[in-house]
Design a protein around this motif. Structure first.
Motif, PDB file in Angstrom:
ATOM      1  N   VAL A 196       1.894  -4.269  -7.307  1.00  0.00           N
ATOM      2  CA  VAL A 196       1.973  -3.451  -6.101  1.00  0.00           C
ATOM      3  C   VAL A 196       1.173  -4.139  -4.997  1.00  0.00           C
ATOM      4  N   PRO A 197       1.773  -4.371  -3.848  1.00  0.00           N
ATOM      5  CA  PRO A 197       1.014  -5.032  -2.788  1.00  0.00           C
ATOM      6  C   PRO A 197      -0.115  -4.136  -2.289  1.00  0.00           C
ATOM      7  N   PRO A 198      -1.258  -4.737  -1.941  1.00  0.00           N
ATOM      8  CA  PRO A 198      -2.453  -3.945  -1.611  1.00  0.00           C
ATOM      9  C   PRO A 198      -2.417  -3.408  -0.194  1.00  0.00           C
ATOM     10  N   THR A 199      -1.454  -2.541   0.080  1.00  0.00           N
ATOM     11  CA  THR A 199      -1.392  -1.984   1.428  1.00  0.00           C
ATOM     12  C   THR A 199      -2.508  -0.987   1.649  1.00  0.00           C
ATOM     13  N   GLY A 200      -2.904  -0.317   0.595  1.00  0.00           N
ATOM     14  CA  GLY A 200      -3.964   0.678   0.733  1.00  0.00           C
ATOM     15  C   GLY A 200      -3.447   2.066   1.045  1.00  0.00           C
ATOM     16  N   HIS A 201      -2.141   2.194   1.276  1.00  0.00           N
ATOM     17  CA  HIS A 201      -1.614   3.497   1.634  1.00  0.00           C
ATOM     18  C   HIS A 201      -1.089   4.222   0.404  1.00  0.00           C
ATOM     19  N   CYS A 202       0.160   3.922   0.052  1.00  0.00           N
ATOM     20  CA  CYS A 202       0.744   4.549  -1.137  1.00  0.00           C
ATOM     21  C   CYS A 202       1.925   3.696  -1.575  1.00  0.00           C
ATOM     22  N   LEU A 203       2.611   4.145  -2.589  1.00  0.00           N
ATOM     23  CA  LEU A 203       3.756   3.379  -3.077  1.00  0.00           C
ATOM     24  C   LEU A 203       4.886   3.402  -2.057  1.00  0.00           C
ATOM     25  N   ARG A 204       5.512   2.229  -1.921  1.00  0.00           N
ATOM     26  CA  ARG A 204       6.622   2.169  -0.971  1.00  0.00           C
ATOM     27  C   ARG A 204       7.906   2.659  -1.622  1.00  0.00           C
ATOM     28  N   PRO A 205       8.904   3.007  -0.802  1.00  0.00           N
ATOM     29  CA  PRO A 205      10.166   3.496  -1.390  1.00  0.00           C
ATOM     30  C   PRO A 205      10.779   2.511  -2.371  1.00  0.00           C
ATOM     31  N   LEU A 206      10.671   1.209  -2.048  1.00  0.00           N
ATOM     32  CA  LEU A 206      11.214   0.212  -2.969  1.00  0.00           C
ATOM     33  C   LEU A 206      10.525   0.302  -4.313  1.00  0.00           C
ATOM     34  N   ASP A 207       9.174   0.427  -4.285  1.00  0.00           N
ATOM     35  CA  ASP A 207       8.424   0.533  -5.529  1.00  0.00           C
ATOM     36  C   ASP A 207       8.872   1.745  -6.332  1.00  0.00           C
ATOM     37  N   ILE A 208       8.979   2.879  -5.633  1.00  0.00           N
ATOM     38  CA  ILE A 208       9.310   4.125  -6.328  1.00  0.00           C
ATOM     39  C   ILE A 208      10.689   4.022  -6.961  1.00  0.00           C
ATOM     40  N   GLU A 209      11.657   3.539  -6.180  1.00  0.00           N
ATOM     41  CA  GLU A 209      13.015   3.424  -6.718  1.00  0.00           C
ATOM     42  C   GLU A 209      13.042   2.535  -7.953  1.00  0.00           C
ATOM     43  N   PHE A 210      12.397   1.401  -7.813  1.00  0.00           N
ATOM     44  CA  PHE A 210      12.418   0.439  -8.899  1.00  0.00           C
ATOM     45  C   PHE A 210      11.724   0.988 -10.141  1.00  0.00           C
ATOM     46  N   LEU A 211      10.560   1.591  -9.934  1.00  0.00           N
ATOM     47  CA  LEU A 211       9.800   2.094 -11.074  1.00  0.00           C
ATOM     48  C   LEU A 211      10.537   3.206 -11.799  1.00  0.00           C
ATOM     49  N   GLN A 212      11.190   4.077 -11.005  1.00  0.00           N
ATOM     50  CA  GLN A 212      11.924   5.167 -11.657  1.00  0.00           C
ATOM     51  C   GLN A 212      12.957   4.628 -12.623  1.00  0.00           C
ATOM     52  N   ARG A 213      13.643   3.576 -12.175  1.00  0.00           N
ATOM     53  CA  ARG A 213      14.687   3.045 -13.043  1.00  0.00           C
ATOM     54  C   ARG A 213      14.104   2.273 -14.202  1.00  0.00           C
ATOM     55  N   LEU A 214      13.050   1.526 -13.901  1.00  0.00           N
ATOM     56  CA  LEU A 214      12.545   0.625 -14.918  1.00  0.00           C
ATOM     57  C   LEU A 214      11.822   1.350 -16.038  1.00  0.00           C
ATOM     58  N   CYS A 215      11.127   2.437 -15.709  1.00  0.00           N
ATOM     59  CA  CYS A 215      10.312   3.105 -16.728  1.00  0.00           C
ATOM     60  C   CYS A 215      11.156   3.676 -17.851  1.00  0.00           C
ATOM     61  N   ARG A 216      12.418   3.873 -17.568  1.00  0.00           N
ATOM     62  CA  ARG A 216      13.263   4.427 -18.634  1.00  0.00           C
ATOM     63  C   ARG A 216      13.708   3.365 -19.603  1.00  0.00           C
ATOM     64  N   ASP A 229      -8.660  -8.190  -3.981  1.00  0.00           N
ATOM     65  CA  ASP A 229      -9.878  -8.582  -3.277  1.00  0.00           C
ATOM     66  C   ASP A 229      -9.806  -8.261  -1.793  1.00  0.00           C
ATOM     67  N   SER A 230      -8.640  -7.830  -1.327  1.00  0.00           N
ATOM     68  CA  SER A 230      -8.573  -7.443   0.083  1.00  0.00           C
ATOM     69  C   SER A 230      -8.923  -5.975   0.293  1.00  0.00           C
ATOM     70  N   LEU A 231      -9.216  -5.263  -0.776  1.00  0.00           N
ATOM     71  CA  LEU A 231      -9.588  -3.852  -0.654  1.00  0.00           C
ATOM     72  C   LEU A 231     -11.036  -3.679  -1.082  1.00  0.00           C
ATOM     73  N   THR A 232     -11.750  -2.799  -0.400  1.00  0.00           N
ATOM     74  CA  THR A 232     -13.096  -2.481  -0.855  1.00  0.00           C
ATOM     75  C   THR A 232     -13.000  -1.508  -2.023  1.00  0.00           C
ATOM     76  N   ILE A 233     -14.147  -1.274  -2.659  1.00  0.00           N
ATOM     77  CA  ILE A 233     -14.131  -0.424  -3.847  1.00  0.00           C
ATOM     78  C   ILE A 233     -13.643   0.985  -3.504  1.00  0.00           C
ATOM     79  N   GLU A 234     -14.094   1.530  -2.385  1.00  0.00           N
ATOM     80  CA  GLU A 234     -13.666   2.891  -2.015  1.00  0.00           C
ATOM     81  C   GLU A 234     -12.175   2.903  -1.710  1.00  0.00           C
TER      82      GLU A 234
END
Lengths: 359, 446
Positions: free
Chosen positions: A164-184, A196-201
């Motif tokens: 998952v790219p470290p955007t810091g926001h949330c999962l993108r639609p592409l991620d969600i779509e892909f994960l839904q299909r793949l987890c099955r 390393d581009s994100l702080t601990i918080e």
């Protein structure tokens, strides 16, 4: 209950045979020697592990593979300036045998360059799902032969690491779509790449948001809650589930820190040690994948995902009387038709939920 | 077998890559072992031998426990198999042990068919496993494996040679199960006779082409011990569950007036060797041979019998799924037929019921009509009566008025008559009216 939920308890410790009377032994017999016999046999056979890394380019997938297995799988991963970005998603698979303390591991790493790189990423998961199903198909064809080999070569993908790219926001639609299909279809391990581009918080907040996203969209990543066998497993896996997705950093260069040579990334403001839990969660990922849950990943792939695929394949046979997917091994069935339909999964869940209630 | 496996895998175009550091997958065998421990193991032994050779006692001695069971009599009409399953636990290893014993083997006068129940039993276990494997929705990892992993064949200690029953049975069983022949009650044979007996047995087995189980010698760690043990086959064993004090230890032994036979003394019998080979060294190998050799052979024969081939006449790979499809279509067809039948029956029943109801309705209508008619008749009768009565009343009224008229005429002609005369007149009038009335009523009298 979510209809996408899979059948529980792949390797139940309670066999399905009728209750038998326990017998008290009056002396030492030597039954536990069977464990040594197993170990010897396993060491002789060697182990196989197939891992797939999925993520956009530049997220450090190949570096992560190097950091995990301490061996260079590919020659060079930085695309040259003159190389065009691949138009379609082409999967690349490399196999190596690595050995440690007498244990041989045949490792296959499948890379997915070009994933999510196009402008229109619609159906970019199809080649990946097709590849995974093709491996299942290959195994099924081998298993169904009349004269079959003693040891069927296992090319099924045991684990898919999703970056998952470290955007810091949330999962993108592409991620969600892909994960839904793949987890099955396969065990998915979620990681936050280039953490390393994100702080601990920021990491914690990002993690919570991702966990919330996963719950909202009913995405079940490894370790799946429904496959916990007993209370110890549940405790252990709950701890892991709390830390998913792991925020990892990969590195392939060694630096000197406090007199020790460690793998790390050197920046102007310090050296990020990969193996330091305070810096990143790579040790957790490595322990999960290799040191503690490797066998479990393989077992779940074999007992759950492969069986689901097999059920679908054999049930759908009346739809494809003699389609090309049957006869010719090279033509893999396309991704979507082979993914289990919700009705079938729900039916299976109903069957198995009864077993679950007994336990 | 497996020693070449990893070489084969390596040879398929993948190179060995050196590791630049510690990865940690050397814990893999331990992970595998832990998983197996949590699942538990299962082991199935089949004991074939004549009644009274000490099969149950040997099982008790081998596993150091008392299994339930009553000794069989010699009067069984046929060979039967008795199967019992037990849960044994040693430290953290759980073993599901199934012991199958032949009952009545060798007791009949005609022993031609003695081997058949045994072969059928073994095949039935394979069949059950095959059925589970062929199912569409299967649970192989929790399936209780009942296939026989080892067959202990008990040879009677005659000291001469194998009986023909033994040879025939072993020949039938050798392709289906791992046979380990043992000489039972071997305290009846002296040492010199024993060596001759063993040589005779092995030569007979070889000359008849019986393939008994050979302990595997391809893995260096066990090759040596297995190799030496192979030379000691068949094992001469003694079983005993009684413990006697010998020296200062309690040992399993059998007491005779001329001495004591110790079960666990290697100089006395081969019991320890059998236990080593069967349980401590080769249990896993026995299970694997059963699965990969005997079961695969059975599966191959069965599938070929059912008509499957790996390649069709048009050389297209397998038709297993087509048979699945065909079976499924057949099943669906049957279902449809049943549904049709049921529907037809239902329609017929409905029709019958409808006819019945119509009948009943008709009857009711008829009844109603009848009643109505009756009612009308009654009404008419009553009306007639009423009419006649009315006529009578009218006639009476008419006469009454006529009589009154007469009376009034008579009273006009009389003038001033006294009350008496009135009374008399009235009397006369009444009389004349009465007479007229009677005349009218009965014209016959006048």
């Amino acid at each position: 209950m979510d209809p996408m939920r899979r059948s529980p308890s792949p390797c139940s410790s309670r066999p399905s045979s009728p209750r038998t009377p326990p017998c008290k032994m009056l002396g030492y017999v030597g039954i536990e020697a069977v464990l040594d016999q197993l170990k010897i046999k396993a060491m002789k056979m060697g182990f196989e592990f197939n891992i797939m890394v999925v993520g956009q380019s530049g997220l450090g997938k190949s570096t992560m593979v190097y950091t995990l297995f301490k061996s260079k799988m590919w020659k060079s991963t930085i695309p040259g300036l003159g190389m065009p970005t691949p138009q379609t998603l082409k999967l690349q698979s490399v196999t190596h045998v690595i050995e440690e303390k007498g244990v041989k591991l045949k490792l296959t790493v499948t890379d997915t360059p070009g994933f999510g790189d196009q402008i229109n990423n619609d159906k970019c998961w199809d080649p990946i799902l097709g590849y995974i199903n093709e491996q299942y198909e290959r195994y099924l064809q081998e298993e169904i032969l009349i004269t079959r080999q003693r040891h069927i070569p296992d090319t099924r993908v045991h684990c898919c690491v999703y970056f998952v790219p470290p955007t810091g926001h949330c999962l993108r639609p592409l991620d969600i779509e892909f994960l839904q299909r793949l987890c099955r279809t396969v065990n998915v391990v979620l990681v936050i790449a280039r953490a390393d581009s994100l702080t601990i918080e920021e990491r914690e907040a990002f993690r919570r948001r991702i966990q919330h996203n996963l719950r909202t969209h009913c995405i079940d990543v490894y370790p799946q809650k429904c496959f916990d066998e007993d209370i110890n497993d549940r405790i252990l896996n709950s701890k892991i589930r709390d830390r998913i997705p792991f925020a990892v950093v990969g590195a392939d260069q060694e630096h000197l820190v406090n007199g020790r040579c460690v793998l790390g990334r050197k920046t102007k403001w310090g050296i990020i040690e990969v193996e330091n839990l305070a810096h990143c969660e790579f040790p957790l990922l490595r322990d999960l994948l290799i040191r503690s849950h490797l066998q479990d990943l393989k077992d779940i792939t074999h007992n759950v995902h492969y069986e689901n695929y097999r059920v679908c394949r054999l049930n759908e046979s009346h739809l494809l009387p003699r389609g090309p997917g049957w006869v010719n091994l090279t033509q893999a069935p396309a991704g979507p038709p082979a993914t289990p339909r919700p009705s079938k999964v729900r039916h299976q869940v109903q069957d198995d939920s009864k077993d679950d209630e007994e336990y | 077998m497996a020693a070449t496996d990893i070489a084969r895998q390596v040879g398929e175009g993948c190179r060995t890559v050196p590791l630049a550091g510690h990865v940690g997958f050397d814990s893999l065998p331990d992970q595998l072992v832990n998983k197996s421990v949590s699942q538990g193991f299962c082991f199935n032994i089949l004991c074939v031998g004549e009644t009274g050779l000490g099969k149950s006692t040997l099982m008790d001695t081998l596993f150091n426990t008392k299994f339930e069971g009553e000794p069989a009599t010699h009067t069984q009409p046929g060979v039967q198999l008795r199967s019992n399953t037990y849960d044994l636990q040693e430290s953290n290893v759980g073993l599901k042990l199934t012991i199958v014993s032949t009952v009545g083997f060798g007791d009949q006068i005609n022993k031609e068919d003695s081997y058949k129940p045994i072969v059928e039993f073994i095949d039935a276990q394979f069949e059950a496993y095959l059925q589970e494997e062929l199912k569409i929705r299967r649970v192989l990892h929790t399936y209780h494996d009942s296939r026989i992993h080892a067959c202990l064949y008990f040879i009677a200690p005659t000291g001469h040679s194998l009986k023909s029953l033994d040879l025939v049975t072993m020949k039938k069983l050798d392709s289906k199960v791992n046979i380990i022949p043992i000489i039972a009650k071997s305290d009846a044979i002296s040492k010199s006779e024993l060596t001759k007996f063993k040589i005779k047995i092995t030569s007979e087995l070889v000359s008849n082409g019986v393939q008994i189980y050979q302990f595997p010698t391809d893995d260096e760690s066990v090759a040596e011990i297995n190799g030496t043990m192979n030379a000691h086959l068949p094992f001469a064993v003694i079983g005993s569950t009684e413990e006697l004090k010998i020296g200062n230890k309690m040992m399993k032994a059998r007491q005779y007036p001329w001495g004591t036979v110790q079960v666990e003394n290697e100089a006395h019998c081969d019991f320890v060797k059998l236990r080593e080979m069967l349980i401590r060294v080769n249990m896993e190998d026995l299970r694997e041979q059963t699965h990969s050799r005997h079961y695969e052979l059975y599966r191959r024969c069965k599938l070929e019998e059912m008509g499957f081939k790996d390649t069709d006449p048009d050389s297209k790979p397998f038709s297993l799924q087509e048979t699945y499809e065909a079976k499924r279509n057949e099943f669906l067809g049957e279902l449809q037929k049943k549904e049709e039948e049921m529907r037809q029956m239902f329609v017929q029943r409905v029709k019958e019921k409808e006819a019945e109801l119509k009948e009943a309705e008709k009857e009711l209508h008829e009844k109603f009509d009848r009643l109505k008619k009756l009612h009308q008749d009654e009404k008419k009768k009553l009306e007639d009566k009423k009419k006649s009565l009315d006529d009578e009343v009218n006639a009476f009224k008419q006469r009454k008025t006529a009589a009154e008229l007469l009376q009034s005429q008579g009273s006009q002609a009389g003038g001033s008559q006294t009350l008496k005369r009135d009374k008399e007149k009235k009397k006369q009038e009444a009389l004349s009216w009465l007479t007229w009335y009677f005349k009218w009523k009965c014209p016959v009298l006048s």
